[in-house]
Design a protein around this motif. Structure first.
Motif, PDB file in Angstrom:
ATOM      1  N   HIS A  85      12.844   7.872   8.680  1.00 51.77           N
ATOM      2  CA  HIS A  85      11.754   7.784   7.710  1.00 51.77           C
ATOM      3  C   HIS A  85      12.286   8.079   6.314  1.00 51.77           C
ATOM      4  O   HIS A  85      12.729   9.188   6.032  1.00 51.77           O
ATOM      5  N   ILE A  86      12.259   7.073   5.462  1.00 51.98           N
ATOM      6  CA  ILE A  86      12.634   7.238   4.051  1.00 51.98           C
ATOM      7  C   ILE A  86      11.437   6.780   3.221  1.00 51.98           C
ATOM      8  O   ILE A  86      11.229   5.573   3.039  1.00 51.98           O
ATOM      9  N   LEU A  95       5.677  -0.640  -2.018  1.00 53.89           N
ATOM     10  CA  LEU A  95       6.763  -1.518  -2.437  1.00 53.89           C
ATOM     11  C   LEU A  95       7.758  -0.820  -3.360  1.00 53.89           C
ATOM     12  O   LEU A  95       8.716  -1.445  -3.821  1.00 53.89           O
ATOM     13  N   ALA A  96       7.547   0.477  -3.578  1.00 52.66           N
ATOM     14  CA  ALA A  96       8.513   1.243  -4.365  1.00 52.66           C
ATOM     15  C   ALA A  96       9.719   1.653  -3.532  1.00 52.66           C
ATOM     16  O   ALA A  96      10.693   2.181  -4.070  1.00 52.66           O
ATOM     17  N   VAL A  97       9.671   1.416  -2.212  1.00 51.34           N
ATOM     18  CA  VAL A  97      10.836   1.719  -1.385  1.00 51.34           C
ATOM     19  C   VAL A  97      11.974   0.801  -1.810  1.00 51.34           C
ATOM     20  O   VAL A  97      11.775  -0.392  -2.074  1.00 51.34           O
ATOM     21  N   PHE A 152       4.345   5.485   4.771  1.00 56.08           N
ATOM     22  CA  PHE A 152       4.963   5.170   6.064  1.00 56.08           C
ATOM     23  C   PHE A 152       5.228   3.680   6.238  1.00 56.08           C
ATOM     24  O   PHE A 152       5.475   3.219   7.358  1.00 56.08           O
ATOM     25  N   PHE A 153       5.196   2.929   5.169  1.00 58.74           N
ATOM     26  CA  PHE A 153       5.369   1.482   5.217  1.00 58.74           C
ATOM     27  C   PHE A 153       6.605   1.068   6.010  1.00 58.74           C
ATOM     28  O   PHE A 153       6.528   0.315   6.986  1.00 58.74           O
ATOM     29  N   LEU A 157       6.981  -0.484  10.036  1.00 64.95           N
ATOM     30  CA  LEU A 157       7.662  -1.717  10.421  1.00 64.95           C
ATOM     31  C   LEU A 157       8.766  -1.447  11.437  1.00 64.95           C
ATOM     32  O   LEU A 157       8.964  -2.208  12.391  1.00 64.95           O
ATOM     33  N   GLN A 158       9.484  -0.352  11.227  1.00 65.51           N
ATOM     34  CA  GLN A 158      10.570   0.019  12.151  1.00 65.51           C
ATOM     35  C   GLN A 158      10.042   0.234  13.564  1.00 65.51           C
ATOM     36  O   GLN A 158      10.576  -0.318  14.539  1.00 65.51           O
ATOM     37  N   LYS A 159       8.987   1.023  13.698  1.00 67.60           N
ATOM     38  CA  LYS A 159       8.420   1.287  15.024  1.00 67.60           C
ATOM     39  C   LYS A 159       7.746   0.044  15.583  1.00 67.60           C
ATOM     40  O   LYS A 159       7.696  -0.153  16.803  1.00 67.60           O
TER      41      LYS A 159
END
Length: 239
Positions: A85-86, A95-97, A152-153, A157-159
């Protein structure tokens, strides 16, 4: 002579990974436990095979399986116990990730495909026809929650990748006797478990033993369970 019972745990943290490893060891399994920087000496003293593995690197996952095959035999159980989780720099701006952080989290999700492919090869080549052939991906409820949480965006998606991979695999390989599960600890009401570090019952306090009990139930039961498997703090199936 049948092959030994072997489990590879990818993601050997002190909570879920460690408890699952000890449970399966007591049940007669040869246990390989992997992380990016395993404490090899400590794990060896516990009778476990340390494996250096990066879940975001396909080659690293394949190398981990090779090491286990060479030292313990073909794994008939694989546990993919990873999550990265990042959060984005701004909690309300998904969308700032950064593209780099998004790629890291996506690669951990995509790693489940490589691990499942390697597990499938092991299941098919195992000489122990009576051994369960089970792949378990440690999940959470994010792929099933309708209300989105911006921070948690990427983890969502990862999970989601993990859950979808388990759904497809469990559907198309059951005729061969292989089981694939996305296993999730839930609270008493079926919702998100308590995430407080000092909760009487919660993911970080009683979650380790609960996962160990639930995973052993999935592995040892005679009849297959659904791919989306949810369990509570006592390790028993929810609902």
């Amino acid at each position: 002579m049948s092959s030994p019972l072997v489990v590879l745990i990818i993601g050997g943290g002190s909570n879920v990974g460690a408890h699952v490893a000890q449970k399966l060891k007591t049940e007669g399994y040869r246990v390989a436990i992997g992380s990016r920087n395993p404490d090899s000496e400590a794990l060896k003293r516990q009778g476990l095979l340390p494996v250096s593995v990066d879940g975001a690197d396909s080659k690293s996952i394949k190398d981990a399986f090779k090491l286990v095959r060479d030292h313990l035999g073909e794994p008939n159980v694989v546990v993919y116990n990873l999550g990265l989780h990042i959060p984005p720099k701004s909690p309300n701006d998904p969308l700032a990730v950064s593209a780099e952080d998004f790629a890291k989290t996506s690669n951990v999700g995509g790693g489940v495909l490589v691990a499942a492919q390697e597990a499938l090869a092991s299941f098919r080549s195992s000489k122990n026809s009576n051994a369960p052939k089970v792949f378990i991906s440690t999940g959470n409820l994010l792929p099933f929650i309708k209300k989105t949480v911006p921070s948690f965006f990427a983890l969502d998606l990862q999970k989601g990748i993990m859950a979808t991979t388990m759904q497809y695999a469990n559907q198309f390989y059951t005729e061969e006797g292989f089981r694939f599960h996305y296993a999730t600890l839930v609270g008493p009401d079926g919702g998100i478990p308590n995430l407080s570090s000092d909760a009487k019952e919660g993911f970080f306090t009683t979650g380790g033993p609960a996962h160990a009990e639930a995973y052993w139930n999935l592995i040892s039961r005679a009849e297959a369970e659904t791919w989306d498997y949810r369990f509570t703090y006592d390790g028993k199936k929810f609902g």
